[in-house]
Design a protein around this motif. Structure first.
Motif, short mmCIF file in Angstrom:
data_model
loop_
_atom_site.label_atom_id
_atom_site.label_comp_id
_atom_site.label_asym_id
_atom_site.label_seq_id
_atom_site.Cartn_x
_atom_site.Cartn_y
_atom_site.Cartn_z
N GLY A 120 0.83 -1.35 -0.10
CA GLY A 120 0.84 0.00 0.22
C GLY A 120 1.03 1.08 0.30
N THR A 121 1.29 1.70 0.92
CA THR A 121 2.04 3.38 0.82
C THR A 121 2.55 3.02 1.57
OG1 THR A 121 0.44 4.26 2.91
CG2 THR A 121 -0.44 4.71 0.83
N ALA A 122 3.27 1.50 2.20
CA ALA A 122 4.20 1.44 3.33
C ALA A 122 4.54 0.55 3.06
CB ALA A 122 3.83 1.21 5.03
N SER A 123 5.80 0.58 3.19
CA SER A 123 7.00 -0.12 3.10
C SER A 123 7.83 -0.96 3.78
CB SER A 123 8.62 0.33 2.40
OG SER A 123 8.70 0.77 1.84
N VAL A 124 7.13 -2.43 4.03
CA VAL A 124 7.67 -3.65 4.66
C VAL A 124 8.90 -4.61 4.62
CG1 VAL A 124 5.29 -3.32 5.26
CG2 VAL A 124 5.71 -5.31 4.18
N VAL A 125 9.48 -5.06 5.69
CA VAL A 125 10.59 -6.32 5.85
C VAL A 125 9.78 -6.73 6.00
CG1 VAL A 125 11.72 -5.93 7.82
CG2 VAL A 125 12.97 -6.86 6.45
N THR A 126 10.01 -8.57 5.41
CA THR A 126 9.33 -9.75 5.94
C THR A 126 10.45 -10.78 5.78
OG1 THR A 126 7.04 -9.14 3.47
CG2 THR A 126 7.35 -11.78 4.58
N TYR A 127 9.70 -11.24 6.99
CA TYR A 127 11.04 -12.44 7.35
C TYR A 127 10.39 -13.59 7.55
CZ TYR A 127 13.49 -8.61 9.67
OH TYR A 127 14.10 -7.45 10.31
N ASP A 128 10.81 -14.90 6.53
CA ASP A 128 10.27 -16.38 6.68
C ASP A 128 11.23 -16.84 6.86
OD1 ASP A 128 9.52 -18.57 5.58
OD2 ASP A 128 8.90 -17.59 3.78
N TYR A 129 10.53 -17.66 7.98
CA TYR A 129 11.65 -18.68 8.35
C TYR A 129 11.36 -19.96 8.08
CZ TYR A 129 12.89 -14.71 11.63
OH TYR A 129 13.49 -13.36 12.36
N GLY A 130 10.91 -20.70 7.25
CA GLY A 130 10.11 -21.45 6.75
C GLY A 130 9.17 -22.31 6.89
N THR A 131 8.43 -21.36 8.16
CA THR A 131 7.82 -21.87 9.47
C THR A 131 6.37 -20.47 8.58
OG1 THR A 131 8.29 -20.71 11.13
CG2 THR A 131 7.95 -23.42 10.74
N GLY A 132 6.03 -20.00 7.62
CA GLY A 132 5.65 -18.54 7.29
C GLY A 132 6.13 -17.59 7.36
N SER A 133 5.47 -16.76 7.02
CA SER A 133 6.49 -14.98 6.57
C SER A 133 5.25 -14.11 8.15
CB SER A 133 6.57 -14.89 5.46
OG SER A 133 5.43 -14.33 5.24
#
Length: 139
Positions: A90-103
């Motif tokens: 949307g209007t914001a940037s996000v950092v996404t972490y994926d540990y292999g069990t979902g993000s």
């Protein structure tokens, strides 16, 4: 960031904490897009919540490593724990972490050199710092 499943109750604690919402809006400044990638890429995020402490290396190219006790430690050396990426939401940037069990995705807010990791306007982790470089650990 540790997956939310490993941080049971963190969101509830964040909601209950006095001033918890202040770090996910002004006067703090949201870190967005290229600045977010620059902040994290090639650097180590140091954070703690309750008795849980972590130091995660955001390697260029998206690998996420847990520094643990460092390469020289025979029992708990650093290891790759997942991946990270920066995207627009949307209007914001996000950092996404994926540990292999979902993000899990977070907005990052800068409160003068310490950072808050926020979800839906609620602090999930606050007072995180960023150390320049990888394989350096946290102070």
């Amino acid at each position: 960031m540790k997956p939310i499943t490993h941080m049971a109750g963190v969101l509830a604690l964040a909601c209950a904490a006095e001033g918890a919402f202040a770090a996910c809006n002004t006067p703090a400044t949201q870190v967005t897009d290229a600045a977010l990638t620059t902040l994290l890429s090639g650097n180590t995020v140091c954070a703690a919540r309750g008795g849980d402490r972590w130091q995660e290396e955001h390697q260029a190219g998206g690998a996420l490593w847990d520094y643990k006790l460092g390469d020289a430690d025979p029992v708990d050396p650093r290891t790759q724990v997942g991946t990270w990426s920066v995207t627009e939401a949307g209007t914001a940037s996000v950092v996404t972490y994926d540990y292999g069990t979902g993000s899990q995705s977070y907005e990052i807010w800068d409160d003068g050199g310490s950072y808050s990791f926020c979800q839906a306007g609620v602090v999930n982790v606050d007072n995180a710092t960023v150390v320049s470089g990888i394989n350096v650990g946290c102070p």
